[in-house]
Design an enzyme around this catalytic site. Structure first.
Site, PDB file in Angstrom:
ATOM      1  N   GLU A  50      -1.745  61.836 114.206  1.00  0.00           N
ATOM      2  CA  GLU A  50      -0.355  61.687 113.777  1.00  0.00           C
ATOM      3  C   GLU A  50      -0.108  62.721 112.707  1.00  0.00           C
ATOM      4  O   GLU A  50      -0.782  62.724 111.677  1.00  0.00           O
ATOM      5  CB  GLU A  50      -0.118  60.296 113.191  1.00  0.00           C
ATOM      6  CG  GLU A  50       0.168  59.237 114.232  1.00  0.00           C
ATOM      7  CD  GLU A  50       0.489  57.888 113.597  1.00  0.00           C
ATOM      8  OE1 GLU A  50       0.388  56.884 114.307  1.00  0.00           O
ATOM      9  OE2 GLU A  50       0.814  57.845 112.389  1.00  0.00           O
ATOM     10  N   ASP A  61       7.601  54.420 103.053  1.00  0.00           N
ATOM     11  CA  ASP A  61       6.248  54.797 102.665  1.00  0.00           C
ATOM     12  C   ASP A  61       5.909  54.392 101.239  1.00  0.00           C
ATOM     13  O   ASP A  61       6.752  54.424 100.352  1.00  0.00           O
ATOM     14  CB  ASP A  61       6.063  56.313 102.815  1.00  0.00           C
ATOM     15  CG  ASP A  61       5.906  56.708 104.275  1.00  0.00           C
ATOM     16  OD1 ASP A  61       4.995  56.153 104.922  1.00  0.00           O
ATOM     17  OD2 ASP A  61       6.698  57.520 104.764  1.00  0.00           O
TER      18      ASP A  61
END
EC number: 4.2.1.20
Lengths: 279, 406
Positions: A50, A61
């Site tokens: 990824e 995040d």
């Protein structure tokens, strides 16, 4: 649909083990170092990469990935350069699937058609775009599928039975099960709850189910891997990068090895996962 | 066959997907999607529920102090020598700004939905204070995210929030202003989605927030319309309001959008001027992008990274804008103009001395535009400006700039 991804998961199934999906932030802390990390990942045991596209406002995040994105942007990383990373990587590796992960605005800013054409040409196999739920499929998901780029959806504990079909519609490649409500880098959830959730999703789809959020060690990877088709590790990897840098954020001789050492350990955990499940 | 075309309305949006033209939408993480859909369902029920509306109206009257007066600024009008200037005095509301109109509405929704905890983001601290106030009034624990830079420059409001029992969490990521506070509030929400209600302070964010906040703020325009008819027997020629995220402006504008004779002007923070980077004029100097749940005009670089804005006013210090404003700009219905820090500061001082009203720095931007326009208009024309906040919170900022120690 990009054959590389389907072949990789078919091979993993044949091997009888879950895959290790490693997240890295493109351009962290600089282009060359992150290219070095990317090239070293398959050898260390990563099955899928990824590749994070840094964004100024990463709303889902936690601190580790926020800081990684800030380092990358400070180092001059852009979406175009993140695609360059994939291009460079593909010169030596035709087999490891690459999934771009990030937020929509830089893609929208580049233009969806331009982005998809460049992503395909750079050897990208799939997209995870955090702020595009199924309700926004017309934006990028449908155009991506039309061009043959996988669109990988996140399913979460709040995705109930009623909503699962909506989430799984137009999903391809694999399903990314976010094992807790929260931001990246949080604590590891109870593996038994994760197993039940994976089974719940499997009742609705034949796609591989990969589980992320909270996996930091080989033991975590083994525990989660026992219940899933793949284990995603992100914050722990970018934290390794952070820990290897000089005080002013520059790469050092051991930045790449800090990552590969962790990933090798995680790979060992993943490879013993089915054994653990059988115990 | 002879079906006539529907009249073109500027008041019909958003559509069922939360879009105003190409703007708006629901650009959020999957974790939040089920909750956003629940909220939309609850909001759709509440807005037609007479009991909800009655409770809202009751609190409006007895807690906020509505209707706020419509005030003819006689001396300012004489000073400028042109159009008659009226203020909608939402600075007289409980807590000192229009923000409470929205917070009361949303806390009633939080109660209906059985939520246990309130979070909010704040820039200048006005929305934080209003959120902490309604949380205290209804007995909810409340966490307010505020950029570390803003915590420093808005100390009186930080203290108010703490007195009201809220926990103020300084946000150090990014540049520590409103945008970063909103990111952090979204991170909290995604983590505590089951029991937490997020009171967004402006008419932005994922659907249904832009519509919902607009509806709670439209009380400003509805009252002003009636009050203007009572005072002058006609509608104003021009509306002027400041736009940061744009909630006070859309609240004033929306009830007038289909009145062709009413010109409408939104005033952005021009900061130190649009030549450089230090401004927050997202509509004038930005372009469409996706942030914080909606597509709208944003200040961004060539790679789609969001820029940090600058304004003398913390409440306008945001690189985006509510999506309905983006649509109103593109459609040409509303004109958006920038006003610089020094122009706002001069307006702040003029109003203080001519009318005995200390305005907040946010509406001082609107006032600076009024000061430019009024002298060019006829004496029988009318400008209606939203005086959306009082300036008590800004005296330290202004004192520092004027070189007066406090």
């Amino acid at each position: 649909m990009t054959a590389r991804m389907d072949k990789r998961f078919a091979d993993l199934k044949a091997e009888g083990r879950p895959g290790l999906i490693t997240y890295m932030m493109g351009g962290d802390p600089d282009f060359q170092t992150s290219l070095g990390i990317m090239k070293a990942l398959p050898g260390a045991g990563a099955d899928v990469i990824e590749l994070g596209m840094p964004f100024s406002d990463p709303m889902a995040d936690g601190p580790a990935i926020q800081l990684a994105g800030q380092r990358a942007l400070a180092g001059g990383q852009t979406l175009a350069k993140t695609l360059d990373l994939a291009r460079e990587f593909r010169k030596d590796d035709q087999d490891t699937p690459i999934v771009l992960m990030g937020y929509y605005n830089p893609i929208y800013n580049m233009g969806v058609e331009t982005f998809l054409d460049q992503a395909l040409e750079a050897g990208i196999d799939g997209l995870i775009v955090v702020d595009l739920p199924p309700e926004m499929d017309d934006e990028l998901c449908i155009p991506a599928l039309a061009k043959g780029v996988n669109f990988i959806r996140l399913a979460t504990p709040t995705t109930d039975e009623k909503r699962l079909p909506t989430v799984l519609r137009n999903t391809s490649g694999f399903v990314y099960y976010v094992s807790m409500n929260g931001i990246t880098g949080s604590a590891l959830p109870d593996p038994s709850l994760v197993g039940a959730a994976v089974q719940r999703i499997k009742a609705h789809t034949d796609l591989p189910i990969c589980v992320g959020f909270g996996v930091k060690t080989a033991d975590h990877a083994r525990a989660i891997g026992a219940a899933a088709d793949g284990v995603v590790v992100g914050s722990a990897i970018v934290a390794q990068v952070a820990g290897s840098l000089t005080a002013d954020g520059k790469a050092t001789d051991h930045t790449v090895s800090a990552v590969t050492t962790l990933v090798s350990g995680l790979a060992t955990g993943v490879r013993s996962a089915r054994l653990a499940a059988a115990e | 066959m002879n079906q006539s075309l529907k009249p073109n309305s500027f008041r019909a949006g958003p559509d069922e997907d939360g879009r105003f033209g190409i703007y708006g939408g629901r650009f959020v993480a999957e974790t939040l999607m089920p909750l956003i859909l629940d909220l939309e369902a609850e909001w759709n029920k509440a807005k037609t529920d007479p009991e909800f509306q009655a409770e809202l109206a009751h609190l409006g009257t007895h807690y906020i102090g509505r209707p706020s007066p419509l005030y003819f600024a006689e001396r300012l009008t004489a000073e400028l020598g042109g159009a008659k200037i009226y203020f909608k005095r939402d600075e007289l509301n409980h807590t000192g700004s229009h923000k409470i109109n929205n917070c009361i509405g949303q806390i009633l929704l939080a109660k209906r939905m059985g939520k246990k905890r309130i979070i909010a983001e704040t820039g200048a601290g006005q929305h934080g204070v209003a959120s902490a106030t309604v949380a205290a009034r209804f007995g909810f624990p409340c966490v307010v995210y505020m950029g570390a830079t803003d915590v420093e420059r808005q100390a009186p409001n930080v203290f108010r929030m703490k007195l009201l029992g809220a926990e103020v969490k300084p946000v150090t990521s990014g540049h520590g202003t409103l945008k970063d506070a909103m990111n952090e509030a979204l991170r909290d929400w995604v983590t505590n989605v089951e029991d937490t209600y997020y009171i967004i302070g402006t008419a932005a964010g994922p659907h249904p927030y832009p519509e919902m906040v607009r509806e709670f703020q439209s009380v400003i325009g509805k009252e002003a319309r009636e009050q203007m008819m009572a005072a002058e027997g006609r509608l104003p020629d021009m509306l002027v309001a400041a736009v940061g995220g744009g909630s006070n402006a859309i609240g004033l504008f929306h009830p007038f959008l289909d009145d062709e004779g009413v010109r409408i002007v939104g005033v952005e923070a021009g900061g130190k001027g649009l030549d450089g980077e230090e401004h927050c004029a997202s509509l004038t100097a930005g372009r469409p992008g996706v942030l914080h749940g909606n597509r709208t005009y944003l200040l961004q670089d060539g790679d789609g990274q969001i820029k940090e804005g600058h304004s003398i006013s913390a409440g306008l210090d945001y690189p985006g804008i509510g999506p309905e404003h983006s649509w109103l700009k593109d459609s040409g219905r509303v004109e958006y103009v920038p006003i610089k820090d020094d122009e706002a500061l001069a307006a702040f001082q003029l109003l203080t001395r001519t009318e005995g009203i200390i305005p907040a720095l946010e509406p001082s931007h609107a006032l600076a535009e009024v000061i430019k326009r009024a002298p060019t208009m006829d004496k029988d024309q009318i400008i209606l400006m939203n005086l959306c906040g009082r300036g008590d919170k800004d005296i330290f900022t202004v004192g520092k700039i004027l070189g007066m120690g406090l």
